[in-house]
Design a protein around this motif. Sequence first.
Motif, PDB file in Angstrom:
ATOM      1  N   ILE A 291       2.548  -7.249  -6.751  1.00  0.00           N
ATOM      2  CA  ILE A 291       3.182  -8.264  -5.732  1.00  0.00           C
ATOM      3  C   ILE A 291       1.716  -8.610  -4.631  1.00  0.00           C
ATOM      4  O   ILE A 291       1.048  -7.843  -3.923  1.00  0.00           O
ATOM      5  N   TRP A 292       1.824 -10.098  -3.657  1.00  0.00           N
ATOM      6  CA  TRP A 292       0.589 -10.458  -3.585  1.00  0.00           C
ATOM      7  C   TRP A 292       1.125 -10.231  -1.594  1.00  0.00           C
ATOM      8  O   TRP A 292       1.714 -11.615  -1.611  1.00  0.00           O
ATOM      9  N   PHE A 293       0.979  -8.932  -1.183  1.00  0.00           N
ATOM     10  CA  PHE A 293       1.972  -8.804  -0.337  1.00  0.00           C
ATOM     11  C   PHE A 293       1.232  -9.884   1.176  1.00  0.00           C
ATOM     12  O   PHE A 293       2.049 -10.107   1.871  1.00  0.00           O
ATOM     13  N   ARG A 318       0.831   2.137   3.395  1.00  0.00           N
ATOM     14  CA  ARG A 318       1.567   3.771   3.828  1.00  0.00           C
ATOM     15  C   ARG A 318       3.000   3.499   3.170  1.00  0.00           C
ATOM     16  O   ARG A 318       3.167   4.295   2.387  1.00  0.00           O
ATOM     17  N   ALA A 319       3.489   2.166   3.303  1.00  0.00           N
ATOM     18  CA  ALA A 319       4.163   2.127   2.997  1.00  0.00           C
ATOM     19  C   ALA A 319       4.721   1.158   1.465  1.00  0.00           C
ATOM     20  O   ALA A 319       5.154   1.878   0.596  1.00  0.00           O
ATOM     21  N   LEU A 320       3.167   1.378   0.785  1.00  0.00           N
ATOM     22  CA  LEU A 320       3.643   0.654  -0.807  1.00  0.00           C
ATOM     23  C   LEU A 320       3.079   2.771  -1.426  1.00  0.00           C
ATOM     24  O   LEU A 320       3.784   2.279  -2.783  1.00  0.00           O
ATOM     25  N   LEU A 321       2.381   2.998  -1.066  1.00  0.00           N
ATOM     26  CA  LEU A 321       2.304   4.618  -1.876  1.00  0.00           C
ATOM     27  C   LEU A 321       3.817   5.167  -1.107  1.00  0.00           C
ATOM     28  O   LEU A 321       3.565   7.169  -1.175  1.00  0.00           O
ATOM     29  N   ARG A 326       9.913   0.935   0.252  1.00  0.00           N
ATOM     30  CA  ARG A 326      10.440   0.743   1.321  1.00  0.00           C
ATOM     31  C   ARG A 326      10.713  -0.929   1.594  1.00  0.00           C
ATOM     32  O   ARG A 326      11.284  -1.566   1.956  1.00  0.00           O
ATOM     33  N   LEU A 327       9.337  -1.145   0.925  1.00  0.00           N
ATOM     34  CA  LEU A 327      10.432  -2.995   1.623  1.00  0.00           C
ATOM     35  C   LEU A 327      10.767  -3.515   0.390  1.00  0.00           C
ATOM     36  O   LEU A 327      11.108  -3.366  -1.191  1.00  0.00           O
TER      37      LEU A 327
END
Length: 381
Positions: A291-293, A318-321, A326-327
């Motif tokens: 996903i291109w965040f 931190r959110a991705l791992l 979380r997202l």
Amino acid sequence: MSPRTPPSAAAAGTRQQLPLIGNDLVVNEDSCNLSCTYCLTGQSNLKEGHSLQLIFEPPRRDSYEPGSPLGQRLDAVAGRLRGHFGLPLLKVTGGEIFLVRGIMDFLEQEAGKHEVLVIQTNGVLVRQEHLDRFRSWGNVVLQVSLDSHLHHGNSHRVPTESLHRKVVDAISRILDSGLPVEIYSVLNDRSVTEACAFAEWLTGFSRPPVYFPFPVRGPDSERFAVRPEQHGLVQELADRYDEFASVLPPRPYFDRLLSFYREGRRTFRCHLPRLVVSTFSDGVVTPCPNIWFSDMGNALEESWEETLEKAGTSGLYRALLAPRPRLSACHGCFTPWDTLSMYFEDEITLDELCTAPTYSPPRIRKMIADAKADYLRTEGK
């Protein structure tokens, strides 16, 4: 520039680099010879051009040669990422990269600088001379996008039966080439009805590919998603695992896939951003190939080293791992890259992971094992 020894993969927020193994390099992502209705580039918000949905416009031609604008950009992006992180793996994708004149020269150059060169394509423009050159390099893995060998199952990708036949003929040549091939197959409301038939068709090749079915993704995915009443078709494929084992990823892959449909979202941890970064041919760097965040910066600017130092250090990492997704975009994401996360979560062994030629070279295998050991130390497991 000499490669750096990847330091400990400490918790995000420190100034230590992640132990990256690969760069997912996206070339002219808005230029393709197909117009898949569910295309993620047409749904991305990373760049202004994505919002214009240029992917659905007639493809533009471009050229790779040392002095061309694209040539200068590609050489710089690939070289800076490889040198900064000491990367053994490069994946090149698009758009459709074989629309670029001279792209084979870039691919050959990079094959000689990496243990593995992964090339993703829809296969339509791949000719026999391409396949012959790939074989001579000795380290190419082809990832080919195809949802079904039957037109109904592939009709979100190609609108007509005549075009579909051309697509399947081209991909059949690739499958007959003897090269290692992975089939990237999007599960949608049409392709899921033919998943078992597709797997059976793939077993008929002398060197069968690995068939990776995965859910359609993106903000518009509900338009194309496997419907609840079709979930049993995914279960049927899993139940017939022994019959199609020669073309399927490790059995636990289907535990995750079925969990995704049962729960209606991803609930399992992702480790991909600690191992692979994504870059674009215009220099943009983003932390996740799936996903291109966000735009972390540009690998072509004078501050490119500062941009690459951000890998693993931002709040987004931190959110991705995080232990649980979380997202919202992460909740809808599950792809073949997930086998890396499955190894980190002890769902498959290192041997099972490294049956895939992408991860089988000794250096890549060791880097992945070391990254997991470091993760276990720093996470206190």
